[in-house]
Design an enzyme around this catalytic site. Structure first.
Site, PDB file in Angstrom:
ATOM      1  N   ARG A 138      11.349  27.217  -6.118  1.00  0.00           N
ATOM      2  CA  ARG A 138      10.843  25.939  -6.683  1.00  0.00           C
ATOM      3  C   ARG A 138      11.133  24.741  -5.784  1.00  0.00           C
ATOM      4  NH1 ARG A 138      12.556  28.331 -11.426  1.00  0.00           N
ATOM      5  NH2 ARG A 138      10.778  29.098 -12.636  1.00  0.00           N
ATOM      6  N   LYS A 160       0.365  16.851   1.443  1.00  0.00           N
ATOM      7  CA  LYS A 160      -0.583  17.856   0.942  1.00  0.00           C
ATOM      8  C   LYS A 160      -0.273  19.173   1.632  1.00  0.00           C
ATOM      9  CE  LYS A 160      -4.978  15.547   0.066  1.00  0.00           C
ATOM     10  NZ  LYS A 160      -6.377  15.666   0.472  1.00  0.00           N
ATOM     11  N   GLU A 202     -10.744  13.264  14.018  1.00  0.00           N
ATOM     12  CA  GLU A 202     -10.021  12.688  12.864  1.00  0.00           C
ATOM     13  C   GLU A 202      -9.557  11.265  13.190  1.00  0.00           C
ATOM     14  OE1 GLU A 202      -9.467  14.045   9.742  1.00  0.00           O
ATOM     15  OE2 GLU A 202      -9.462  16.224   9.960  1.00  0.00           O
ATOM     16  N   LYS A 245      -2.415   6.101   7.759  1.00  0.00           N
ATOM     17  CA  LYS A 245      -2.244   7.160   6.755  1.00  0.00           C
ATOM     18  C   LYS A 245      -1.031   6.885   5.872  1.00  0.00           C
ATOM     19  CE  LYS A 245      -2.621  11.762   5.326  1.00  0.00           C
ATOM     20  NZ  LYS A 245      -3.021  13.131   5.593  1.00  0.00           N
ATOM     21  N   GLU A 255      -3.884  11.155  -4.470  1.00  0.00           N
ATOM     22  CA  GLU A 255      -5.325  11.072  -4.236  1.00  0.00           C
ATOM     23  C   GLU A 255      -6.118  10.757  -5.506  1.00  0.00           C
ATOM     24  OE1 GLU A 255      -6.747  13.861  -1.257  1.00  0.00           O
ATOM     25  OE2 GLU A 255      -8.741  13.737  -2.151  1.00  0.00           O
ATOM     26  N   HIS A 270     -15.978  20.655   5.395  1.00  0.00           N
ATOM     27  CA  HIS A 270     -15.415  21.849   4.750  1.00  0.00           C
ATOM     28  C   HIS A 270     -16.503  22.888   4.479  1.00  0.00           C
ATOM     29  CE1 HIS A 270     -11.538  19.802   3.051  1.00  0.00           C
ATOM     30  NE2 HIS A 270     -11.486  20.021   4.340  1.00  0.00           N
ATOM     31  N   HIS A 283     -11.490  22.503  12.799  1.00  0.00           N
ATOM     32  CA  HIS A 283     -11.616  21.617  11.633  1.00  0.00           C
ATOM     33  C   HIS A 283     -12.172  20.234  12.032  1.00  0.00           C
ATOM     34  CE1 HIS A 283     -10.707  19.601   7.895  1.00  0.00           C
ATOM     35  NE2 HIS A 283      -9.955  18.735   8.543  1.00  0.00           N
TER      36      HIS A 283
HETATM   37  N1  NAD Z   1      -2.271  18.462   4.751  1.00  0.00           N
HETATM   38  C1  NAD Z   1      -3.148  17.556   5.121  1.00  0.00           C
HETATM   39  O1  NAD Z   1      -3.122  16.412   4.666  1.00  0.00           O
HETATM   40  C2  NAD Z   1      -4.172  17.915   6.144  1.00  0.00           C
HETATM   41  C3  NAD Z   1      -4.908  16.924   6.786  1.00  0.00           C
HETATM   42  C4  NAD Z   1      -5.816  17.289   7.783  1.00  0.00           C
HETATM   43  C5  NAD Z   1      -5.956  18.616   8.101  1.00  0.00           C
HETATM   44  N2  NAD Z   1      -5.226  19.564   7.460  1.00  0.00           N
HETATM   45  C6  NAD Z   1      -5.378  20.982   7.786  1.00  0.00           C
HETATM   46  O2  NAD Z   1      -4.982  21.198   9.138  1.00  0.00           O
HETATM   47  C7  NAD Z   1      -5.608  22.360   9.612  1.00  0.00           C
HETATM   48  C8  NAD Z   1      -6.092  22.160  11.032  1.00  0.00           C
HETATM   49  O3  NAD Z   1      -4.999  21.902  11.851  1.00  0.00           O
HETATM   50  P1  NAD Z   1      -5.064  22.072  13.436  1.00  0.00           P
HETATM   51  O4  NAD Z   1      -6.314  21.495  13.917  1.00  0.00           O
HETATM   52  O5  NAD Z   1      -3.790  21.566  13.936  1.00  0.00           O
HETATM   53  O6  NAD Z   1      -5.239  23.651  13.620  1.00  0.00           O
HETATM   54  P2  NAD Z   1      -4.208  24.844  13.890  1.00  0.00           P
HETATM   55  O7  NAD Z   1      -2.954  24.646  13.175  1.00  0.00           O
HETATM   56  O8  NAD Z   1      -4.944  26.116  13.644  1.00  0.00           O
HETATM   57  O9  NAD Z   1      -3.915  24.727  15.446  1.00  0.00           O
HETATM   58  C9  NAD Z   1      -4.967  24.901  16.351  1.00  0.00           C
HETATM   59  C10 NAD Z   1      -4.564  25.794  17.516  1.00  0.00           C
HETATM   60  O10 NAD Z   1      -3.709  25.067  18.380  1.00  0.00           O
HETATM   61  C11 NAD Z   1      -2.607  25.883  18.759  1.00  0.00           C
HETATM   62  N3  NAD Z   1      -1.504  24.961  19.063  1.00  0.00           N
HETATM   63  C12 NAD Z   1      -0.757  24.233  18.205  1.00  0.00           C
HETATM   64  N4  NAD Z   1       0.050  23.431  18.884  1.00  0.00           N
HETATM   65  C13 NAD Z   1      -0.153  23.653  20.202  1.00  0.00           C
HETATM   66  C14 NAD Z   1       0.375  23.111  21.386  1.00  0.00           C
HETATM   67  N5  NAD Z   1       1.269  22.109  21.380  1.00  0.00           N
HETATM   68  N6  NAD Z   1      -0.079  23.598  22.570  1.00  0.00           N
HETATM   69  C15 NAD Z   1      -1.016  24.577  22.615  1.00  0.00           C
HETATM   70  N7  NAD Z   1      -1.567  25.096  21.520  1.00  0.00           N
HETATM   71  C16 NAD Z   1      -1.144  24.645  20.321  1.00  0.00           C
HETATM   72  C17 NAD Z   1      -2.390  26.776  17.588  1.00  0.00           C
HETATM   73  O11 NAD Z   1      -1.714  27.948  17.961  1.00  0.00           O
HETATM   74  C18 NAD Z   1      -3.819  27.044  17.124  1.00  0.00           C
HETATM   75  O12 NAD Z   1      -4.357  28.121  17.831  1.00  0.00           O
HETATM   76  C19 NAD Z   1      -6.739  22.666   8.638  1.00  0.00           C
HETATM   77  O13 NAD Z   1      -6.396  23.808   7.893  1.00  0.00           O
HETATM   78  C20 NAD Z   1      -6.789  21.454   7.741  1.00  0.00           C
HETATM   79  O14 NAD Z   1      -7.196  21.766   6.429  1.00  0.00           O
HETATM   80  C21 NAD Z   1      -4.348  19.235   6.495  1.00  0.00           C
HETATM   81 ZN    ZN Z   2      -9.286  16.787   8.084  1.00  0.00          ZN
END
Ligand code: NAD
Ligand code: ZN
Length: 382
Positions: A138, A160, A202, A245, A255, A270, A283
């Site tokens: 929890r 989130k 973004e 943010k 939200e 999405h 993304h």
């Molecule tokens: N929680 C929230 O408020 C929120 C907001 C926006 C996005 N998201 C979520 O975030 C996700 C996308 O995140 P992302 O774009 O970071 O994708 P990801 O976490 O899949 O990372 C993308 C790739 O980059 C690689 N990577 C990470 N750090 C690295 C580094 N320093 N050097 C080399 N490679 C590296 C990872 O291994 C992966 O292959 C989505 O699922 C989205 O829904 C969440």
């Molecule tokens: Zn996003």
């Protein structure tokens, strides 16, 4: 006892004198305030930062094999004795199955309530590790150490957490604030060109939906930031996005209102991620297409002047071509949107830009209006 946030600030001030710019941004959450610390080489001080935040219990790092290979030596040295849990990242692995693997590893490591889970990775690792931290016993302590640009400017802030289901993105999740966010722009140096660019979409989102100042700055600096991909060039922009943010989520953690503007570009984004099995688009790239679609809808509704749309489009296009969409049918995109969380009472919810730097929620768009806009973006008619 000294306020732990204040202690982090003192620490950062020391760092600033030694190593260049350092920024602290405070986020207000219902569980209490937490700092977002931004400075070069900050991951090398993770252990001290956790200590200063009062996170003294056993530490578990959740990361991916790639991220750990690249940054494990520095982080491992900063967190001696921490248990390292490696799980796959990438959108297709953001599942309950992967979270189960985190629970198993926590149990094997006899993790108890007083322990801290440190998420080291992109948004996928952050969201999954955050969900595991929110639910294991929890709730255990959570620290976000984001390593992608997207995670640094967005996913690591605001609490989130969650995972995808086969039906769509982030359908299971929670709000669970981290105790600390440690953002080190130097780690972006190992990011691929494509992942870096995905994060920049973004960044553009914040400019269009929230800040004319940021948008103007991007018009000036984006090409150079995209070209250099250096910590020095990216840091002021990362800090500005984090400020925006932090201000928004501090005002609307769950939200209910203002935070929704951050979904700009995400209704279509999405949908096309889900339609293509989370394989074709990063993304941020999907959000790039989504911003264009929402921009056209905003022009149609006379919310966005054409010249502002053109400026936004030019900024997006400056980053190079987005993955193709011509084989995706507009009606299929609309079907996928209907399955997304942003549907309420069967109606499509869109965040539309109302000029540059402001956005509004519109929920009376018809399927015909949306279909027509999608076709003009480049989706297949039908
Ligand atoms: N929680 C929230 O408020 C929120 C907001 C926006 C996005 N998201 C979520 O975030 C996700 C996308 O995140 P992302 O774009 O970071 O994708 P990801 O976490 O899949 O990372 C993308 C790739 O980059 C690689 N990577 C990470 N750090 C690295 C580094 N320093 N050097 C080399 N490679 C590296 C990872 O291994 C992966 O292959 C989505 O699922 C989205 O829904 C969440
Ligand atoms: Zn996003």
């Amino acid at each position: 006892m000294q306020d732990p946030t204040l202690q982090c600030k003192l620490f950062l001030r020391t760092m600033a004198t030694n190593e260049g710019a350092a920024v602290t941004i405070e986020v207000q959450a219902s569980s209490g305030p937490y700092p977002v610390l931004i400075a070069p080489r900050l991951i090398e001080h993770l252990g001290d930062l956790l200590d200063e935040r009062g996170l003294a219990g056993p530490r578990f790092v959740v990361t991916s094999p790639l991220v750990w290979r690249l940054h494990g030596p520095a982080i491992g040295a900063a967190l001696p004795g921490a248990d390292v849990i490696e799980v796959p990242d990438g959108e297709r692995h953001k599942t309950l199955h992967t979270v189960q693997r985190i629970y198993d590893a926590l149990l094997r490591g006899r993790a108890e309530r007083g322990c801290t889970l440190v998420a080291v990775g992109g948004g996928v690792i952050g969201d999954m590790a955050g969900f595991a931290a929110a639910t294991y016993l929890r709730g255990i302590g959570l620290v976000q150490a984001p390593t992608t640009l997207l995670a640094q400017v967005d996913a690591s802030i605001g609490g989130k957490v969650g995972v995808n289901l086969a039906w769509g993105k982030n359908l299971v999740g929670s709000f669970y604030a981290p105790r600390l966010v440690v953002t080190d722009p130097v780690v972006l140096g190992t990011l691929s060109r494509r992942e870096f660019r995905a994060g920049l979409y973004e960044v553009i989102k914040y400019g269009v939906a929230c800040s004319r100042d940021l948008f103007d700055r991007l018009q000036r600096d984006l090409p150079e930031v995209a070209r250099q991909r250096s910590a020095a060039a990216a840091t002021p922009i990362i800090a500005e996005c984090c400020r925006i943010k932090a201000a928004i989520v501090s005002q609307d953690e769950r939200e209910a209102g203002a935070r929704r503007v951050l979904n700009y570009g995400h209704t279509v984004g999405h949908a096309i991620e889900a339609l293509t099995g989370y394989r074709r688009f990063k993304h941020g790239e999907a959000v790039g297409w989504g911003m264009l679609a929402a921009g056209i809808l905003a022009v149609d509704r006379r919310l966005l002047p054409r010249r502002d749309f053109a400026a936004m489009r030019a900024l997006i296009m400056q980053l190079g071509p987005l993955p193709p969409i011509a084989d995706l049918t507009a009606s299929h995109v609309i079907d996928a949107m209907q399955r997304d969380k942003k549907v309420a009472g069967g109606r499509l919810h869109f965040v539309l830009p109302a000029g540059i730097g402001a956005a509004t929620l519109v929920n009376d768009l018809t399927g015909a209006e949306v279909g027509s806009a999608l076709e003009r973006v480049g989706f297949q008619a039908g």
